[in-house]
Design an enzyme around this catalytic site. Structure first.
Site, PDB file in Angstrom:
ATOM      1  N   TRP A 103       0.822  -1.246  -0.038  1.00 30.91           N
ATOM      2  CA  TRP A 103       0.053  -0.094   0.042  1.00 30.91           C
ATOM      3  C   TRP A 103       0.904   1.301  -0.006  1.00 30.91           C
ATOM      4  O   TRP A 103       0.522   2.130  -0.591  1.00 30.91           O
ATOM      5  CB  TRP A 103      -0.973  -0.054   1.171  1.00 30.91           C
ATOM      6  CG  TRP A 103      -2.084  -0.961   1.008  1.00 30.91           C
ATOM      7  CD1 TRP A 103      -1.919  -2.370   1.417  1.00 30.91           C
ATOM      8  CD2 TRP A 103      -2.852  -1.265  -0.015  1.00 30.91           C
ATOM      9  NE1 TRP A 103      -3.150  -3.167   1.004  1.00 30.91           N
ATOM     10  CE2 TRP A 103      -3.770  -2.374   0.097  1.00 30.91           C
ATOM     11  CE3 TRP A 103      -3.395  -0.461  -1.308  1.00 30.91           C
ATOM     12  CZ2 TRP A 103      -4.740  -2.898  -0.945  1.00 30.91           C
ATOM     13  CZ3 TRP A 103      -4.473  -0.648  -1.771  1.00 30.91           C
ATOM     14  CH2 TRP A 103      -5.049  -2.166  -2.030  1.00 30.91           C
ATOM     15  N   ASP A 173      -1.561   6.899   6.112  1.00 33.25           N
ATOM     16  CA  ASP A 173      -2.876   6.129   5.562  1.00 33.25           C
ATOM     17  C   ASP A 173      -3.287   5.213   6.645  1.00 33.25           C
ATOM     18  O   ASP A 173      -2.284   4.290   7.040  1.00 33.25           O
ATOM     19  CB  ASP A 173      -2.260   5.279   4.421  1.00 33.25           C
ATOM     20  CG  ASP A 173      -3.492   4.314   3.929  1.00 33.25           C
ATOM     21  OD1 ASP A 173      -4.308   4.295   4.422  1.00 33.25           O
ATOM     22  OD2 ASP A 173      -3.027   3.649   2.842  1.00 33.25           O
ATOM     23  N   LYS A 197     -12.865  -1.313   6.533  1.00 31.33           N
ATOM     24  CA  LYS A 197     -12.252  -2.272   7.447  1.00 31.33           C
ATOM     25  C   LYS A 197     -12.532  -2.081   8.984  1.00 31.33           C
ATOM     26  O   LYS A 197     -12.980  -2.948   9.563  1.00 31.33           O
ATOM     27  CB  LYS A 197     -10.759  -2.182   7.320  1.00 31.33           C
ATOM     28  CG  LYS A 197     -10.313  -2.487   5.711  1.00 31.33           C
ATOM     29  CD  LYS A 197      -8.919  -2.166   5.630  1.00 31.33           C
ATOM     30  CE  LYS A 197      -8.577  -1.973   4.136  1.00 31.33           C
ATOM     31  NZ  LYS A 197      -8.950  -3.103   3.361  1.00 31.33           N
TER      32      LYS A 197
HETATM   33  N1  PMP Z   1      -4.342   1.624   2.026  1.00 27.87           N
HETATM   34  C1  PMP Z   1      -4.615   0.574   2.576  1.00 27.87           C
HETATM   35  C2  PMP Z   1      -3.706   0.177   3.855  1.00 27.87           C
HETATM   36  C3  PMP Z   1      -5.438  -0.549   2.473  1.00 27.87           C
HETATM   37  O1  PMP Z   1      -5.377  -1.834   2.991  1.00 27.87           O
HETATM   38  C4  PMP Z   1      -6.370  -0.228   1.342  1.00 27.87           C
HETATM   39  C5  PMP Z   1      -7.198  -1.360   0.867  1.00 27.87           C
HETATM   40  N2  PMP Z   1      -7.245  -2.663   1.153  1.00 27.87           N
HETATM   41  C6  PMP Z   1      -6.273   0.814   0.335  1.00 27.87           C
HETATM   42  C7  PMP Z   1      -5.163   1.805   0.930  1.00 27.87           C
HETATM   43  C8  PMP Z   1      -7.230   1.080  -0.747  1.00 27.87           C
HETATM   44  O2  PMP Z   1      -8.607   1.518  -0.201  1.00 27.87           O
HETATM   45  P1  PMP Z   1      -9.680   1.605  -0.917  1.00 27.87           P
HETATM   46  O3  PMP Z   1     -10.070   0.405  -1.427  1.00 27.87           O
HETATM   47  O4  PMP Z   1     -10.660   2.106  -0.070  1.00 27.87           O
HETATM   48  O5  PMP Z   1      -9.238   2.570  -2.125  1.00 27.87           O
END
Ligand code: PMP
Length: 362
Positions: A103, A173, A197
Protein backbone atom coordinates in the site's frame (compact mmCIF):
# COMPACT_ATOMS: atom_id res chain seq x y z
CA UNK A 1 -31.96 -15.97 11.66
CA UNK A 2 -29.34 -17.78 9.50
CA UNK A 3 -26.15 -18.56 11.38
CA UNK A 4 -23.46 -15.97 10.79
CA UNK A 5 -20.01 -17.14 9.78
CA UNK A 6 -16.78 -16.16 11.49
CA UNK A 7 -15.68 -13.70 8.81
CA UNK A 8 -11.96 -12.86 8.71
CA UNK A 9 -12.20 -10.79 5.52
CA UNK A 10 -9.55 -8.10 5.03
CA UNK A 11 -12.12 -5.60 3.81
CA UNK A 12 -14.99 -5.16 3.49
CA UNK A 13 -15.28 -6.85 6.82
CA UNK A 14 -17.55 -8.11 9.54
CA UNK A 15 -19.77 -5.49 11.22
CA UNK A 16 -21.45 -5.63 14.64
CA UNK A 17 -24.73 -7.59 14.62
CA UNK A 18 -26.35 -4.80 16.67
CA UNK A 19 -25.53 -2.30 13.90
CA UNK A 20 -26.79 -4.60 11.14
CA UNK A 21 -30.02 -5.25 13.03
CA UNK A 22 -30.69 -1.53 13.41
CA UNK A 23 -30.06 -0.99 9.70
CA UNK A 24 -32.44 -3.86 8.88
CA UNK A 25 -35.14 -2.50 11.17
CA UNK A 26 -34.91 0.97 9.64
CA UNK A 27 -34.62 -0.07 6.03
CA UNK A 28 -38.23 0.11 4.87
CA UNK A 29 -39.24 3.02 7.05
CA UNK A 30 -36.63 5.21 8.69
CA UNK A 31 -38.10 6.66 11.89
CA UNK A 32 -41.59 7.14 10.39
CA UNK A 33 -40.26 8.81 7.22
CA UNK A 34 -42.23 6.39 5.04
CA UNK A 35 -39.07 5.45 3.14
CA UNK A 36 -35.53 4.37 3.83
CA UNK A 37 -32.85 6.96 4.48
CA UNK A 38 -31.10 6.08 1.23
CA UNK A 39 -34.18 7.04 -0.79
CA UNK A 40 -34.64 10.53 0.61
CA UNK A 41 -32.82 13.68 -0.51
CA UNK A 42 -29.39 14.22 0.99
CA UNK A 43 -30.50 17.84 1.59
CA UNK A 44 -33.54 16.75 3.63
CA UNK A 45 -33.51 17.12 7.44
CA UNK A 46 -33.40 13.36 8.18
CA UNK A 47 -30.20 12.74 6.26
CA UNK A 48 -28.63 16.05 7.31
CA UNK A 49 -28.99 14.98 10.95
CA UNK A 50 -27.34 11.63 10.19
CA UNK A 51 -24.52 13.29 8.27
CA UNK A 52 -23.65 15.90 10.89
CA UNK A 53 -24.16 13.32 13.64
CA UNK A 54 -21.60 11.01 12.01
CA UNK A 55 -19.06 13.84 11.73
CA UNK A 56 -19.64 14.75 15.39
CA UNK A 57 -19.34 11.10 16.50
CA UNK A 58 -16.10 10.70 14.59
CA UNK A 59 -14.69 13.89 16.14
CA UNK A 60 -15.71 12.83 19.67
CA UNK A 61 -14.51 9.25 19.43
CA UNK A 62 -11.14 10.14 17.88
CA UNK A 63 -10.78 13.33 19.97
CA UNK A 64 -10.11 15.36 16.84
CA UNK A 65 -8.88 18.88 17.80
CA UNK A 66 -10.79 21.94 16.56
CA UNK A 67 -8.04 22.95 14.14
CA UNK A 68 -8.58 19.75 12.11
CA UNK A 69 -11.38 19.21 9.60
CA UNK A 70 -13.11 15.87 9.07
CA UNK A 71 -14.10 15.18 5.46
CA UNK A 72 -16.22 12.34 4.09
CA UNK A 73 -15.28 11.62 0.47
CA UNK A 74 -15.66 8.99 -2.21
CA UNK A 75 -12.87 7.23 -4.08
CA UNK A 76 -11.76 5.23 -1.03
CA UNK A 77 -8.20 5.45 0.25
CA UNK A 78 -6.94 5.07 -3.31
CA UNK A 79 -8.10 8.54 -4.34
CA UNK A 80 -6.17 9.88 -1.35
CA UNK A 81 -2.91 8.53 -2.77
CA UNK A 82 -3.32 11.37 -5.32
CA UNK A 83 -5.52 13.85 -3.48
CA UNK A 84 -3.13 14.19 -0.53
CA UNK A 85 -0.13 15.39 -2.58
CA UNK A 86 -2.41 17.47 -4.84
CA UNK A 87 -3.57 19.38 -1.78
CA UNK A 88 -0.52 19.39 0.47
CA UNK A 89 2.32 19.88 -2.01
CA UNK A 90 2.95 22.69 -4.48
CA UNK A 91 4.61 21.64 -7.76
CA UNK A 92 8.11 22.33 -6.47
CA UNK A 93 7.60 20.80 -3.02
CA UNK A 94 8.48 17.33 -1.86
CA UNK A 95 7.44 14.62 0.59
CA UNK A 96 9.16 11.47 1.87
CA UNK A 97 7.34 8.13 1.69
CA UNK A 98 8.21 5.28 4.05
CA UNK A 99 7.82 2.12 2.01
CA UNK A 100 6.59 -0.71 4.19
CA UNK A 101 4.82 -2.76 1.52
CA UNK A 102 2.15 -2.93 -1.15
CA UNK A 103 0.00 0.00 0.00
CA UNK A 104 2.88 2.36 0.71
CA UNK A 105 4.27 1.52 -2.73
CA UNK A 106 0.97 2.56 -4.35
CA UNK A 107 0.83 5.78 -2.33
CA UNK A 108 4.38 6.68 -3.39
CA UNK A 109 3.71 5.80 -7.01
CA UNK A 110 0.72 8.16 -7.27
CA UNK A 111 2.42 10.96 -5.30
CA UNK A 112 5.45 10.77 -7.61
CA UNK A 113 3.21 11.64 -10.55
CA UNK A 114 2.15 14.85 -8.83
CA UNK A 115 5.12 16.37 -7.03
CA UNK A 116 8.58 15.54 -5.76
CA UNK A 117 7.79 12.47 -3.69
CA UNK A 118 10.75 10.29 -2.78
CA UNK A 119 11.23 7.00 -0.96
CA UNK A 120 12.43 7.83 2.54
CA UNK A 121 12.96 4.20 3.58
CA UNK A 122 12.22 0.77 2.16
CA UNK A 123 12.40 -2.85 3.22
CA UNK A 124 11.72 -4.21 -0.28
CA UNK A 125 14.91 -6.26 -0.19
CA UNK A 126 13.96 -7.78 3.15
CA UNK A 127 10.58 -8.79 1.67
CA UNK A 128 8.73 -6.17 3.73
CA UNK A 129 8.99 -7.83 7.12
CA UNK A 130 9.25 -4.78 9.38
CA UNK A 131 8.80 -1.05 9.86
CA UNK A 132 11.93 1.08 10.41
CA UNK A 133 13.45 0.15 13.74
CA UNK A 134 14.75 3.64 14.34
CA UNK A 135 13.87 7.07 13.03
CA UNK A 136 17.53 7.43 12.11
CA UNK A 137 16.94 4.88 9.34
CA UNK A 138 14.73 7.38 7.48
CA UNK A 139 16.11 9.68 4.83
CA UNK A 140 14.56 13.12 5.31
CA UNK A 141 15.64 15.54 2.59
CA UNK A 142 15.80 19.27 3.27
CA UNK A 143 12.50 21.03 2.55
CA UNK A 144 10.38 17.89 3.01
CA UNK A 145 6.76 18.96 3.71
CA UNK A 146 5.60 15.68 5.22
CA UNK A 147 6.59 12.09 5.81
CA UNK A 148 3.98 9.58 4.64
CA UNK A 149 3.49 6.29 6.47
CA UNK A 150 1.06 3.42 6.10
CA UNK A 151 0.17 2.83 9.73
CA UNK A 152 -0.83 -0.77 8.99
CA UNK A 153 0.06 -2.74 5.86
CA UNK A 154 -3.03 -4.85 5.24
CA UNK A 155 -1.35 -7.36 2.92
CA UNK A 156 1.97 -7.77 4.70
CA UNK A 157 0.51 -7.66 8.22
CA UNK A 158 2.96 -4.98 9.39
CA UNK A 159 2.20 -2.00 11.60
CA UNK A 160 3.91 0.95 13.18
CA UNK A 161 3.66 0.38 16.95
CA UNK A 162 4.83 4.03 17.27
CA UNK A 163 5.03 6.63 14.54
CA UNK A 164 8.46 7.96 13.48
CA UNK A 165 9.77 10.66 15.78
CA UNK A 166 10.59 13.17 13.03
CA UNK A 167 10.30 16.92 13.46
CA UNK A 168 8.19 17.38 10.35
CA UNK A 169 4.51 16.51 10.08
CA UNK A 170 3.37 12.97 9.36
CA UNK A 171 0.65 12.00 6.91
CA UNK A 172 -0.74 8.52 7.54
CA UNK A 173 -2.83 6.05 5.59
CA UNK A 174 -4.76 4.51 8.47
CA UNK A 175 -7.15 2.48 6.31
CA UNK A 176 -6.61 -0.82 8.04
CA UNK A 177 -6.19 0.30 11.63
CA UNK A 178 -8.39 3.41 11.69
CA UNK A 179 -9.65 4.18 15.20
CA UNK A 180 -8.20 0.98 16.63
CA UNK A 181 -6.01 3.06 18.95
CA UNK A 182 -5.98 6.68 20.14
CA UNK A 183 -4.33 9.19 17.77
CA UNK A 184 -1.79 11.78 18.93
CA UNK A 185 -2.93 14.56 16.60
CA UNK A 186 0.08 16.79 17.33
CA UNK A 187 2.18 14.50 15.15
CA UNK A 188 0.00 14.67 12.04
CA UNK A 189 -0.93 17.10 9.29
CA UNK A 190 -3.40 14.64 7.81
CA UNK A 191 -4.66 11.09 8.25
CA UNK A 192 -6.91 9.23 5.83
CA UNK A 193 -8.45 5.84 5.21
CA UNK A 194 -11.24 3.90 3.61
CA UNK A 195 -14.06 3.04 6.03
CA UNK A 196 -14.54 -0.58 5.00
CA UNK A 197 -12.25 -2.26 7.51
CA UNK A 198 -12.62 -0.70 10.90
CA UNK A 199 -15.52 1.70 10.53
CA UNK A 200 -18.28 0.52 8.21
CA UNK A 201 -19.17 -0.51 4.69
CA UNK A 202 -17.22 0.39 1.53
CA UNK A 203 -17.86 3.56 -0.43
CA UNK A 204 -16.43 6.12 1.93
CA UNK A 205 -13.03 7.69 2.41
CA UNK A 206 -12.33 9.76 5.50
CA UNK A 207 -9.77 12.56 5.60
CA UNK A 208 -8.82 14.39 8.78
CA UNK A 209 -6.61 17.36 8.01
CA UNK A 210 -5.20 20.45 9.65
CA UNK A 211 -7.43 23.30 8.52
CA UNK A 212 -4.51 25.65 7.80
CA UNK A 213 -3.07 23.15 5.29
CA UNK A 214 -6.13 23.40 3.04
CA UNK A 215 -6.14 25.59 -0.04
CA UNK A 216 -2.39 26.38 0.01
CA UNK A 217 -1.30 24.16 -2.91
CA UNK A 218 -1.28 26.95 -5.48
CA UNK A 219 -2.89 24.67 -8.07
CA UNK A 220 -6.03 25.10 -10.08
CA UNK A 221 -7.69 21.89 -8.95
CA UNK A 222 -10.91 20.39 -10.32
CA UNK A 223 -13.49 20.97 -7.59
CA UNK A 224 -13.85 17.39 -6.35
CA UNK A 225 -10.09 17.14 -5.84
CA UNK A 226 -9.87 20.25 -3.69
CA UNK A 227 -10.26 19.59 0.05
CA UNK A 228 -11.22 23.25 0.59
CA UNK A 229 -14.34 22.72 -1.55
CA UNK A 230 -15.46 19.79 0.61
CA UNK A 231 -14.66 21.61 3.82
CA UNK A 232 -16.74 24.64 2.93
CA UNK A 233 -19.66 22.39 1.93
CA UNK A 234 -19.47 20.14 5.03
CA UNK A 235 -18.67 17.15 2.77
CA UNK A 236 -21.89 17.75 0.81
CA UNK A 237 -20.46 19.51 -2.24
CA UNK A 238 -21.99 16.66 -4.22
CA UNK A 239 -24.23 13.74 -3.24
CA UNK A 240 -22.40 12.00 -0.41
CA UNK A 241 -22.24 8.19 -0.03
CA UNK A 242 -25.31 8.30 2.22
CA UNK A 243 -25.62 4.62 3.03
CA UNK A 244 -21.96 4.25 4.00
CA UNK A 245 -22.09 7.36 6.18
CA UNK A 246 -25.35 6.23 7.80
CA UNK A 247 -23.93 2.81 8.72
CA UNK A 248 -20.62 4.28 9.86
CA UNK A 249 -22.51 6.68 12.14
CA UNK A 250 -24.10 3.66 13.84
CA UNK A 251 -20.73 1.91 14.07
CA UNK A 252 -19.18 5.00 15.71
CA UNK A 253 -22.03 5.13 18.24
CA UNK A 254 -21.54 1.42 18.94
CA UNK A 255 -17.80 2.01 19.49
CA UNK A 256 -18.44 4.95 21.81
CA UNK A 257 -20.99 2.97 23.83
CA UNK A 258 -18.60 0.01 23.98
CA UNK A 259 -15.93 2.09 25.70
CA UNK A 260 -14.09 4.19 23.10
CA UNK A 261 -10.66 3.89 21.54
CA UNK A 262 -8.84 2.70 24.67
CA UNK A 263 -11.24 -0.24 24.82
CA UNK A 264 -10.77 -1.02 21.12
CA UNK A 265 -7.01 -0.89 21.50
CA UNK A 266 -7.14 -3.46 24.29
CA UNK A 267 -9.58 -5.65 22.33
CA UNK A 268 -7.20 -5.51 19.36
CA UNK A 269 -4.25 -6.51 21.53
CA UNK A 270 -6.23 -9.36 23.06
CA UNK A 271 -7.43 -10.73 19.71
CA UNK A 272 -4.01 -10.53 18.05
CA UNK A 273 -2.18 -12.01 21.08
CA UNK A 274 -4.43 -15.06 20.96
CA UNK A 275 -3.58 -15.75 17.31
CA UNK A 276 0.15 -14.96 17.64
CA UNK A 277 0.09 -17.17 20.76
CA UNK A 278 -1.25 -20.06 18.67
CA UNK A 279 1.52 -19.46 16.12
CA UNK A 280 4.20 -19.48 18.85
CA UNK A 281 2.71 -22.59 20.48
CA UNK A 282 3.37 -24.58 17.29
CA UNK A 283 7.16 -24.21 17.65
CA UNK A 284 7.74 -22.96 14.13
CA UNK A 285 5.10 -25.07 12.32
CA UNK A 286 2.95 -21.98 11.92
CA UNK A 287 5.33 -19.14 11.09
CA UNK A 288 4.91 -15.37 10.98
CA UNK A 289 6.95 -13.68 8.22
CA UNK A 290 6.89 -10.41 10.18
CA UNK A 291 9.42 -9.31 12.79
CA UNK A 292 7.85 -9.47 16.22
CA UNK A 293 7.90 -5.75 17.03
CA UNK A 294 6.22 -4.87 13.69
CA UNK A 295 3.39 -7.42 13.78
CA UNK A 296 -0.05 -6.10 12.93
CA UNK A 297 -2.89 -6.28 15.43
CA UNK A 298 -5.42 -6.13 12.58
CA UNK A 299 -4.09 -8.50 9.89
CA UNK A 300 -2.37 -11.55 11.35
CA UNK A 301 -0.41 -13.11 8.50
CA UNK A 302 1.17 -16.56 8.80
CA UNK A 303 2.51 -19.48 6.81
CA UNK A 304 2.24 -23.26 7.16
CA UNK A 305 5.03 -25.68 6.16
CA UNK A 306 3.80 -25.89 2.54
CA UNK A 307 1.17 -24.52 0.19
CA UNK A 308 -0.89 -27.74 0.11
CA UNK A 309 -1.32 -27.55 3.86
CA UNK A 310 -2.28 -23.88 3.50
CA UNK A 311 -4.98 -24.78 0.97
CA UNK A 312 -6.34 -27.48 3.26
CA UNK A 313 -6.22 -25.12 6.23
CA UNK A 314 -8.37 -22.57 4.36
CA UNK A 315 -10.79 -25.25 3.10
CA UNK A 316 -11.23 -27.03 6.43
CA UNK A 317 -11.57 -23.73 8.30
CA UNK A 318 -14.35 -22.74 5.87
CA UNK A 319 -16.14 -26.05 6.53
CA UNK A 320 -15.94 -25.20 10.21
CA UNK A 321 -17.54 -21.78 9.60
CA UNK A 322 -14.39 -19.60 9.42
CA UNK A 323 -14.14 -17.83 6.08
CA UNK A 324 -11.91 -15.45 4.12
CA UNK A 325 -8.67 -16.70 5.67
CA UNK A 326 -6.70 -16.98 2.43
CA UNK A 327 -3.74 -14.58 2.29
CA UNK A 328 -3.64 -11.87 -0.37
CA UNK A 329 -3.09 -13.32 -3.84
CA UNK A 330 0.23 -11.46 -4.17
CA UNK A 331 1.83 -13.11 -1.11
CA UNK A 332 -0.10 -16.33 -0.41
CA UNK A 333 -0.26 -17.90 3.05
CA UNK A 334 -2.99 -17.24 5.59
CA UNK A 335 -4.33 -13.90 6.77
CA UNK A 336 -6.78 -13.46 9.63
CA UNK A 337 -8.15 -9.93 9.60
CA UNK A 338 -9.49 -8.96 12.99
CA UNK A 339 -10.82 -5.41 12.88
CA UNK A 340 -12.76 -3.39 15.42
CA UNK A 341 -16.02 -5.31 15.03
CA UNK A 342 -14.47 -8.78 15.18
CA UNK A 343 -15.99 -10.66 18.13
CA UNK A 344 -13.59 -12.40 20.51
CA UNK A 345 -15.57 -15.65 20.03
CA UNK A 346 -14.54 -15.74 16.36
CA UNK A 347 -10.88 -15.43 17.33
CA UNK A 348 -11.30 -18.13 19.97
CA UNK A 349 -12.87 -20.39 17.34
CA UNK A 350 -9.92 -19.77 15.01
CA UNK A 351 -7.34 -20.42 17.69
CA UNK A 352 -9.03 -23.71 18.64
CA UNK A 353 -9.13 -24.67 14.96
CA UNK A 354 -5.41 -23.82 14.57
CA UNK A 355 -4.51 -26.03 17.53
CA UNK A 356 -6.58 -28.92 16.12
CA UNK A 357 -5.15 -28.56 12.63
CA UNK A 358 -1.61 -28.50 14.02
CA UNK A 359 -2.22 -31.60 16.13
CA UNK A 360 -3.72 -33.49 13.16
CA UNK A 361 -1.09 -32.53 10.57
CA UNK A 362 2.23 -31.85 12.26
N1 PMP B 1 -4.48 1.56 1.99
C1 PMP B 1 -4.54 0.42 2.69
C2 PMP B 1 -3.61 0.22 3.86
C3 PMP B 1 -5.46 -0.56 2.32
O1 PMP B 1 -5.53 -1.70 3.00
C4 PMP B 1 -6.33 -0.33 1.23
C5 PMP B 1 -7.39 -1.34 0.79
N2 PMP B 1 -7.20 -2.62 1.13
C6 PMP B 1 -6.19 0.86 0.52
C7 PMP B 1 -5.27 1.78 0.94
C8 PMP B 1 -7.08 1.16 -0.66
O2 PMP B 1 -8.34 1.41 -0.16
P1 PMP B 1 -9.64 1.58 -1.09
O3 PMP B 1 -9.97 0.23 -1.59
O4 PMP B 1 -10.63 2.17 -0.15
O5 PMP B 1 -9.28 2.53 -2.18
Amino acid sequence: MTARLHNFCAGPCTLPVAVLEEVRDELLDFNGLGMSIIEDSHRAPAYEAIHHGAVASFRDLAEVPDDFVVLFLQGGATLQFAQVPLNLLADDETAGYVNTGAWATKALSDASRIAGAYESWTDAEGGFSRVPSSDRELEVRPGTRYIHVTSNETIGGIRFPDFPDVDIPIVADMSSDFLSRPIDWDRFDLVYGGAQKNLGPAGLGIVVARRDRLGVHGRSLPSYLDYAVHESADSMANTPPMFAIYVMGKMLTWMTESGGLGEFESRATQRASLIYGAIEASDGWYRSPVEESSRSLMNVVFRLPDEDLEKRFVAEAAEAGMVNLKGHRSVGGIRASVYNAMPLESVEALVAFMAGFFAANS
